[in-house]
Motif scaffolding. Structure first.
Motif, short mmCIF file in Angstrom:
data_model
loop_
_atom_site.label_atom_id
_atom_site.label_comp_id
_atom_site.label_asym_id
_atom_site.label_seq_id
_atom_site.Cartn_x
_atom_site.Cartn_y
_atom_site.Cartn_z
N ALA A 9 7.32 -26.05 5.81
CA ALA A 9 6.56 -25.52 4.68
C ALA A 9 5.42 -24.60 5.10
CB ALA A 9 6.01 -26.68 3.84
N ARG A 10 5.29 -24.33 6.40
CA ARG A 10 4.23 -23.43 6.83
C ARG A 10 4.54 -22.00 6.39
NH1 ARG A 10 4.15 -24.74 13.12
NH2 ARG A 10 6.39 -24.59 12.66
N PRO A 11 3.52 -21.19 6.10
CA PRO A 11 3.77 -19.82 5.64
C PRO A 11 4.38 -18.95 6.73
CG PRO A 11 1.42 -20.17 6.03
CD PRO A 11 2.07 -21.50 6.15
N ASN A 12 5.30 -18.10 6.34
CA ASN A 12 5.89 -17.12 7.23
C ASN A 12 5.53 -15.73 6.72
OD1 ASN A 12 7.59 -18.75 9.12
ND2 ASN A 12 8.49 -19.43 7.20
N THR A 13 5.26 -14.81 7.63
CA THR A 13 4.85 -13.46 7.26
C THR A 13 5.84 -12.44 7.80
OG1 THR A 13 2.52 -14.11 7.25
CG2 THR A 13 3.00 -11.75 7.35
N MET A 14 6.31 -11.56 6.94
CA MET A 14 7.23 -10.48 7.31
C MET A 14 6.68 -9.15 6.80
SD MET A 14 8.87 -13.46 7.10
CE MET A 14 9.03 -13.61 5.33
N LYS A 15 7.06 -8.06 7.45
CA LYS A 15 6.65 -6.73 7.01
C LYS A 15 7.87 -5.84 6.84
CE LYS A 15 2.06 -6.88 9.13
NZ LYS A 15 1.08 -6.20 10.00
N GLY A 16 7.75 -4.92 5.91
CA GLY A 16 8.83 -3.98 5.66
C GLY A 16 8.30 -2.80 4.88
N GLY A 17 9.20 -2.06 4.26
CA GLY A 17 8.80 -0.90 3.49
C GLY A 17 9.84 -0.56 2.45
N ALA A 18 9.42 0.20 1.44
CA ALA A 18 10.30 0.64 0.37
C ALA A 18 10.09 2.13 0.13
CB ALA A 18 10.03 -0.15 -0.91
N THR A 19 11.10 2.80 -0.38
CA THR A 19 10.97 4.22 -0.69
C THR A 19 10.22 4.43 -2.00
OG1 THR A 19 13.11 4.25 -1.83
CG2 THR A 19 13.10 4.77 0.53
N MET A 20 10.01 3.36 -2.78
CA MET A 20 9.26 3.47 -4.03
C MET A 20 7.76 3.31 -3.77
SD MET A 20 11.50 1.01 -6.52
CE MET A 20 13.25 0.74 -6.25
N GLN A 21 6.96 4.01 -4.57
CA GLN A 21 5.52 3.79 -4.55
C GLN A 21 5.13 2.83 -5.66
OE1 GLN A 21 3.81 7.79 -4.53
NE2 GLN A 21 3.69 7.70 -2.31
N SER A 22 3.87 2.38 -5.65
CA SER A 22 3.45 1.28 -6.52
C SER A 22 3.70 1.55 -8.00
CB SER A 22 1.97 0.96 -6.28
OG SER A 22 1.17 2.11 -6.48
N GLY B 198 0.84 -1.20 0.00
CA GLY B 198 0.00 0.00 0.00
C GLY B 198 0.87 1.24 0.00
N ASP B 199 0.49 2.22 -0.81
CA ASP B 199 1.28 3.45 -0.92
C ASP B 199 1.19 4.31 0.33
OD1 ASP B 199 2.12 2.80 -3.43
OD2 ASP B 199 0.75 4.12 -4.50
N GLU B 200 2.31 4.94 0.67
CA GLU B 200 2.39 5.92 1.73
C GLU B 200 3.06 7.17 1.16
OE1 GLU B 200 1.09 5.60 4.60
OE2 GLU B 200 0.76 3.45 4.84
N VAL B 201 3.06 8.27 1.92
CA VAL B 201 3.70 9.49 1.45
C VAL B 201 5.19 9.25 1.21
CG1 VAL B 201 4.28 11.85 2.08
CG2 VAL B 201 2.02 10.95 2.65
N TRP B 202 5.82 8.43 2.05
CA TRP B 202 7.25 8.21 1.98
C TRP B 202 7.64 7.05 1.06
CZ3 TRP B 202 7.69 3.24 3.60
CH2 TRP B 202 6.72 2.76 4.50
N GLY B 203 6.65 6.29 0.54
CA GLY B 203 6.98 5.13 -0.29
C GLY B 203 5.84 4.13 -0.27
N SER B 204 6.12 2.91 0.19
CA SER B 204 5.06 1.90 0.29
C SER B 204 5.34 0.95 1.45
CB SER B 204 4.91 1.11 -1.01
OG SER B 204 6.14 0.51 -1.39
N GLN B 205 4.27 0.54 2.13
CA GLN B 205 4.36 -0.49 3.15
C GLN B 205 4.13 -1.84 2.49
OE1 GLN B 205 1.68 0.34 6.41
NE2 GLN B 205 3.24 1.53 7.46
N VAL B 206 4.92 -2.83 2.87
CA VAL B 206 4.89 -4.13 2.20
C VAL B 206 4.76 -5.23 3.23
CG1 VAL B 206 6.14 -5.71 0.69
CG2 VAL B 206 6.35 -3.25 0.34
N GLU B 207 3.84 -6.17 2.96
CA GLU B 207 3.73 -7.39 3.76
C GLU B 207 4.00 -8.58 2.85
OE1 GLU B 207 0.60 -8.22 6.88
OE2 GLU B 207 -0.04 -9.64 5.34
N LEU B 208 4.87 -9.44 3.28
CA LEU B 208 5.23 -10.63 2.51
C LEU B 208 4.79 -11.88 3.24
CD1 LEU B 208 6.84 -12.20 0.27
CD2 LEU B 208 8.81 -12.06 1.84
N GLU B 209 4.13 -12.78 2.52
CA GLU B 209 3.82 -14.12 3.03
C GLU B 209 4.52 -15.11 2.11
OE1 GLU B 209 0.00 -16.91 4.39
OE2 GLU B 209 -0.31 -14.98 3.39
#
Length: 220
Positions: free
Chosen positions: A185-198, A140-151
């Motif tokens: 093989a169970r799913p793992n979820t991580m969160k992070g962010g990028a300075t780029m928008q979508s 999802g886009d933010e003013v500073w870039g984008s928030q990212v959730e990975l599964e």
């Protein structure tokens, strides 16, 4: 290099200031140290702040120019503001989940009645036939870039991995890092962010610390 010294190299590695040989030795250590893999992820926010500062700094400013006395206060204030905003988003999400659980059918009927003005959330998923790794990215886009959730599902652990975001201009950023458990093989979820928008992102790649690409997710 002794084990204690390797642990101390986490910050230098995350900020990209180790030379090539030292980075290679640290990545060997990272494969066997979940603690350091987790700490590399924690440095993600700092790395993104420095990248934003570098992009926002005029070319005329000398690279070794000293920061003003208010820089630390501004950075600390921004971190505190983001933490408060994250807590508010969590509370809103919990409240929304309760509403959906109670009044799901009614909300479904109202879904076409107009937007809320919120930034759209984009979801992409892919499975690599060679590696067998499945991943899903929600951004999802933010003013500073984008928030990212990975599964991600990866049964070939243990191994340390990165999620890389790649822009249309070819630039790359590390979004998050993690250690794949041993044959889990169970799913793992991580969160992070990028300075780029979508609209600046071409694709996401899950890679090992050794640079092997496990799965590619096209952003658009």
């Amino acid at each position: 290099m002794r084990s204690l010294e390797r642990h101390r190299d986490v910050g230098a590695y995350a900020l990209g200031v180790l030379d090539e040989a030292e980075a290679f030795r640290f990545e060997d250590h990272l494969m066997e140290c979940p603690r350091c893999a987790a700490e590399v992820t924690e440095f993600g926010a700092t790395t993104r702040q420095l990248m934003l500062y570098r992009r926002a700094t005029p070319r005329a400013v000398h690279p070794f120019a000293g920061p003003g006395p208010q820089l630390l206060d501004r950075l600390l204030g921004e971190v505190a503001t983001r933490r408060r905003a994250a807590k508010r988003r969590l509370l809103y999400a919990v409240a929304a989940a309760v509403v959906v659980a109670v009044a799901g059918p009614a909300l479904a009927m109202m879904a076409g009645g107009g937007g809320s003005g919120a930034e759209p959330v984009r979801v992409v998923a892919a499975t690599d036939q060679k590696s067998g790794v499945w991943a899903q990215v929600t951004a999802g886009d933010e003013v500073w870039g984008s928030q990212v959730e990975l599964e991600v599902k990866d049964a070939a652990g243990p191994r340390a991995c990165h999620l890389i975001v790649i822009g249309h201009d070819g630039s790359e950023e590390i979004v998050t890092s993690w250690m794949v458990p041993d044959h889990d093989a169970r799913p793992n979820t991580m969160k992070g962010g990028a300075t780029m928008q979508s609209d600046q992102i071409a694709r996401y790649e899950v890679r090992t610390m050794n640079g092997e690409t496990l799965v590619v997710l096209k952003a658009g």
